[in-house]
Structures are given as structure tokens and as C-alpha cells.
Design a protein around this motif. Structure first.
Motif, PDB file in Angstrom:
ATOM      1  N   THR A   1       1.048   9.281  -5.808  1.00  0.00           N
ATOM      2  CA  THR A   1       1.386  10.665  -5.471  1.00  0.00           C
ATOM      3  C   THR A   1       2.236  11.279  -6.577  1.00  0.00           C
ATOM      4  O   THR A   1       1.992  12.416  -7.009  1.00  0.00           O
ATOM      5  CB  THR A   1       2.129  10.726  -4.132  1.00  0.00           C
ATOM      6  OG1 THR A   1       1.298  10.166  -3.107  1.00  0.00           O
ATOM      7  CG2 THR A   1       2.468  12.165  -3.768  1.00  0.00           C
TER       8      THR A   1
ATOM      9  N   SER B   1       0.842  -1.208   0.000  1.00  0.00           N
ATOM     10  CA  SER B   1       0.000   0.000   0.000  1.00  0.00           C
ATOM     11  C   SER B   1       0.874   1.254   0.000  1.00  0.00           C
ATOM     12  O   SER B   1       0.538   2.256  -0.649  1.00  0.00           O
ATOM     13  CB  SER B   1      -0.943  -0.008   1.204  1.00  0.00           C
ATOM     14  OG  SER B   1      -0.245   0.226   2.416  1.00  0.00           O
ATOM     15  N   ARG B   2       2.010   1.227   0.706  1.00  0.00           N
ATOM     16  CA  ARG B   2       2.924   2.367   0.709  1.00  0.00           C
ATOM     17  C   ARG B   2       3.545   2.569  -0.671  1.00  0.00           C
ATOM     18  O   ARG B   2       3.704   3.714  -1.137  1.00  0.00           O
ATOM     19  CB  ARG B   2       4.022   2.149   1.758  1.00  0.00           C
ATOM     20  CG  ARG B   2       3.564   2.270   3.189  1.00  0.00           C
ATOM     21  CD  ARG B   2       3.320   3.724   3.588  1.00  0.00           C
ATOM     22  NE  ARG B   2       4.491   4.562   3.330  1.00  0.00           N
ATOM     23  CZ  ARG B   2       5.559   4.633   4.112  1.00  0.00           C
ATOM     24  NH1 ARG B   2       5.612   3.907   5.225  1.00  0.00           N
ATOM     25  NH2 ARG B   2       6.561   5.431   3.809  1.00  0.00           N
TER      26      ARG B   2
ATOM     27  N   ALA C   1       0.870   4.089  -2.875  1.00  0.00           N
ATOM     28  CA  ALA C   1       0.649   5.501  -2.528  1.00  0.00           C
ATOM     29  C   ALA C   1       1.787   6.371  -3.063  1.00  0.00           C
ATOM     30  O   ALA C   1       1.551   7.492  -3.541  1.00  0.00           O
ATOM     31  CB  ALA C   1       0.525   5.651  -1.008  1.00  0.00           C
TER      32      ALA C   1
END
Length: 480
Positions: free
Chosen positions: A336, A328-329, A332
């Protein structure tokens, strides 16, 4: 001439250019065992433009109605910048996550200097605008590959160019003749110059009047007398696609680019002593080039995410909470960077004479966010993959009668992932993140297209600090 084929492009590189690899002169970069990998990789740019399935993305009708590379189209608004973003992303995917760069970086210069040369024409009545237009038409009509040399070797970085121990740490004019100039010095970190037809040289920084001879920009063919390319060996790799699934076929080539009294005709000179415009050109170039940078980073991030997912599945840990958190990081991080890149296109600034510049704050925030998080995200992928990244057996062990059965028996993963496929996944991650090529990618993430400090300086310079301070002062009732 129109769009060139990959074969025509490769033939154009056999022009007697002075290229050195590990101290030896290279007679033909297209046949060299190491350099030819990067050259064939660059040729993918030409193959994409020939593919009818990608014609709308890769080409456009130029002023004459002929189909030209879309890289050379001046961006006039958000749509052009978004198309450019998609084109760069497409080319990097064709290159298996490795930037193609042979038209992208040169066109970044063309766009930036279209703005700066217009300003110079308005103020100085200088001839550079028409020279640039002629050069732009020439490279577009001949479908040329371009490299840009910006970063001077610098010497003692606490000193300016004219204060150095010797004058050649920055490229500079040593003679002005009736028909041109003579330049001397060296540039570092010149990407894919060995795969280019033309080399464009621009200043690396703002300059004072004391450094007038260093305020120089020009373009020369790669086989120009006195131009010497000393190539870096540090992205060398092996031919095995098993061990090097990306770098066996895809790489960029870096050079120390030496100008040993190189003559440049006046029609190829775009700046010659106009110090107030050296910084403007250097900054204008990176405003476009950092947008190019964040566009090509996305496929590399996707490779990292996809490889991490495959490794988690092969190891049977794809449902583990810590793995899902790491993924998930990574996602993200990717989204971004992507969102900021798209926003930079939509919130572009239109500069005379009608060129759309990606929003500099948003572009630099995207580049900074990518770079500052790269090492942490690489760590997450490595953690998911495990120690086989650097301890796995060789390709030969999968075929040798004495070892084949052991490797297959003991290194299989989750059902559906045999030893061979599990090792292929590990080798992809190792190639990207833990090999010599992986080390190149790590340094590239920090220093390519400008260091982290350069991005921070741009963000601080471009932000409307006065407006923010005034709002805070109002809310604090200062002076009431």
C-alpha cells in the motif's frame, strides 16, 4: 569539482565545526567513537555514486555535461520523481534500512524554493531566485552534503513566535547589516547536521506580519561562527554486529542546533521578512520531503518482513495460520505504501517554473498510513519472534567454554537454524524494534517529516471538498 569520493567527503568534515556530545566539544566528528558511526554511514552516499554498477541511477549529466549527483536534478515529470524514489530506496538499502539523508533533504529544499522564489520574483521582484540558482549550482558542482533545520523549538505552542516568553524560541533576524543579517535562536530535531557541509534553515510554519523577523531562510557552512550543534546521545549503540547488526554500523544523528548570533551574507539569504511566503516555503518543502520519506520507508518495511519470515522459519512456525495472516498484513502494508508512492509520482503537479511536485494528497496518505500502522506491524514481528528478543544470552556466551555448549544445545531452532543463526535473527529484530535504536525508529515513524496531525491537515486542505459536497447535494436533490 565533480563527484567526490567518500574519503574527500570525510576530509571535508574536519573543518573546526562546533559539535558537542554529552557536554564535551568534539574535535573531529570523523574520529569520535559514537558520531563517526553516523558519519561513515552518510559516506555511503558518496560510495554509491562512485560505483559503476549504479552510475545511471545515482548520477546524471548536469548543464555543463559533467556527471553530478542525481539528487540535485530538478524533477520535471513523473519519470524524474520515480527515478528519485528508486535512488532514495537504493541508498537506504545500502544503509541496511537506515536513511542516508545527506543530499535528499537538502535537495527537497532546493526544489521547493525553486517554485517559491519564482513566485517571489514574479510578485516582488525579489533577488532570491538568482541567489537560489547560484547556491544550487554551488552545492551541485562541489557535491556537498546538506542538512535542513526546519523545526523551531517553539516554547509555548499555543503562542506565536513574537508572543513567546523570550524571542529566541524561533530562529529570527536580530540585525540587518549592509552585507548580511544576524540570526539567533534554535532548531530541534536537525538530522545529520554533524555529517553535512552546509546547513539550510527554513521556517517551520506560516507567519503573520507581527512575526516578520521570523520569516527567514538561509544557508551557512557548518563551521560558521556562532553555529553550535548539541548532539543527542539516544541512538548510541554498541560495536558488536552480533548484538547490533544494523545500528553498529548505521545510524542518523540528531542535534539541537543553536544560532548564537550567526552572521549570514546576503547572497546566502533566501527569505528575510516576506511573511506571506514563509508558509509557502514550509509547506512546499514538506510536499517534497514526505515523498522522500515514504521512499525510504520501504527498505525498513522489507527488513521487518524478511526478519519476521526468518524468525518464523527458525521457530518452526512458518506454516502456522496466524503467522501467515501476520505476514500477509505486513506485505499489504508494504505494498500500500509502495503503490501510493508510485501513484504520487505519476499524478504529480507541474508548478512554474517547470518543477514536478509529487501529488500532495497521495503522498500524505502514504505517510499517514505508514505511521499509523507502524506500531501494530512491529507488534506482529515481535509476536512471531518471541521472547528471545529480550531474554537471549550474550555473544560472549557463544564462545565461553563454560556456556557455549549449553547455548548451542538448548537454543537451536528448526533444522538448519543453529543457535548462533537463530540468535542473529532475534538480534536483528531486537535492534530494529526493541532496542534504544528500535525506540528511535518508533518515534521516527510518528514524528519525522511531520506528525500525523500535519499529514491529516494537508489531506483535508488539498482534497477537493467542494466537488464532493456538490456531488452529494446533487444526489440528495438538495434545493429541489
Amino acid at each position: 569539482m565533480g563527484l567526490r569520493t567518500p574519503e574527500q567527503y570525510l576530509e571535508s568534515l574536519r573543518d573546526g565545526r562546533a559539535v558537542y556530545y554529552r557536554g564535551e566539544l568534539v574535535p573531529d566528528v570523523t574520529a569520535h567513537p559514537e558520531l563517526s558511526i553516523g558519519v561513515r554511514h552518510a559516506a555511503l552516499e558518496y560510495a554509491s555514486a562512485q560505483d559503476p554498477a549504479h552510475a545511471d541511477l545515482c548520477t546524471y549529466p548536469d548543464a555543463t555535461g559533467a556527471q553530478s549527483s542525481r539528487y540535485f536534478k530538478l524533477p520535471e515529470g513523473p519519470d524524474d520523481l520515480l527515478r528519485r524514489h528508486l535512488l532514495i530506496e537504493h541508498g537506504t538499502r545500502v544503509g541496511h534500512g537506515v536513511f542516508l539523508i545527506i543530499k535528499e533533504i537538502g535537495s527537497d529544499f532546493l526544489f521547493a524554493h525553486t517554485i517559491v522564489s519564482h513566485q517571489m520574483q514574479e510578485v516582488l521582484k525579489a533577488p532570491y531566485r538568482e541567489r537560489l540558482r547560484a547556491f544550487h549550482r554551488y552545492v551541485e558542482q562541489h557535491d556537498l552534503a546538506l542538512a535542513v533545520a526546519q523545526t523551531d523549538v517553539k516554547g509555548d505552542r499555543s503562542l506565536g513566535p513574537s508572543e513567546q516568553e523570550h524571542p529566541d524560541y524561533y530562529v529570527h533576524i536580530v540585525d540587518r547589516q549592509k552585507d548580511g543579517i544576524v540570526v539567533r535562536g534554535a532548531k530541534a530535531h536537525t538530522t545529520d547536521s554533524v555529517a553535512a557541509n552546509e546547513l539550510i534553515v527554513i521556517p517551520t510554519r506560516a507567519l503573520s506580519e507581527a512575526d516578520r523577523d521570523y520569516a527567514v531562510a538561509f544557508a551557512v557552512p557548518m563551521n560558521t561562527k556562532g553555529l553550535k550543534l548539541i548532539t543527542s546521545p539516544f541512538t548510541a549503540t554498541g560495536p558488536s554486529r552480533f548484538h547490533h547488526p544494523v545500528s553498529a554500523d548505521h545510524k542518523m544523528i540528531e542535534t539541537l542546533t543553536v544560532f548564537d548570533d550567526v552572521f549570514v551574507p546576503w547572497e546566502r539569504v533566501f527569505l528575510a521578512g516576506e511573511t506571506p511566503y514563509a508558509g509557502a516555503l514550509a509547506l512546499g518543502f514538506v510536499q517534497f520531503h514526505r515523498f522522500t520519506a515514504v521512499s525510504y520507508k520501504l527498505p525498513h518495511i522489507d527488513l521487518m518482513i524478511g526478519a519476521a519470515m526468518l524468525a518464523a522459519e527458525a521457530n518452526g512456525i512458518d506454516k502456522a495460520g496466524h503467522v501467515r495472516e501476520k505476514l500477509s498484513r505486513l506485505i499489504a502494508w508494504r505494498e500500500t505504501v509502495r503503490g501510493l508512492t508510485v501513484a504520487a509520482a505519476y499524478e504529480c503537479r507541474r508548478m512554474a517554473p517547470g518543477v514536478a511536485v509529487p501529488n500532495p494528497i497521495t503522498t500524505n496518505v502514504a505517510k499517514q498510513y505508514f505511521a499509523e500502522n507502524y506500531h501494530a506491524m512491529a507488534q506482529k514481528v515481535q509476536d512471531i519472534a518471541g521472547g528471545l528478543l529480550v531474554t537471549g544470552p550474550a555473544e560472549e556466551d557463544l564462545t565461553a567454554p563454560e556456556t557455549k555448549a549449553y547455548v548451542e544445545r538448548y537454543l537451536g531452532g528448526k533444522r538448519g537454524f543453529g543457535a548462533t543463526n537463530r540468535l542473529r535473527i532475534m538480534n536483528l529484530i531486537r535492534d530494529l524494534l526493541t532496542s534504544d535504536f528500535g525506540g528511535y525508529n518508533e518515534v521516527l515513524s510518528i514524528h519525522a517529516e511531520g506528525s500525523l496531525e500535519a499529514q491529516k491537515l494537508t489531506i483535508l486542505r488539498e482534497f477537493d471538498a467542494a466537488k464532493a459536497r456538490a456531488f452529494a447535494a446533487q444526489c440528495a436533490y438538495l434545493g429541489a
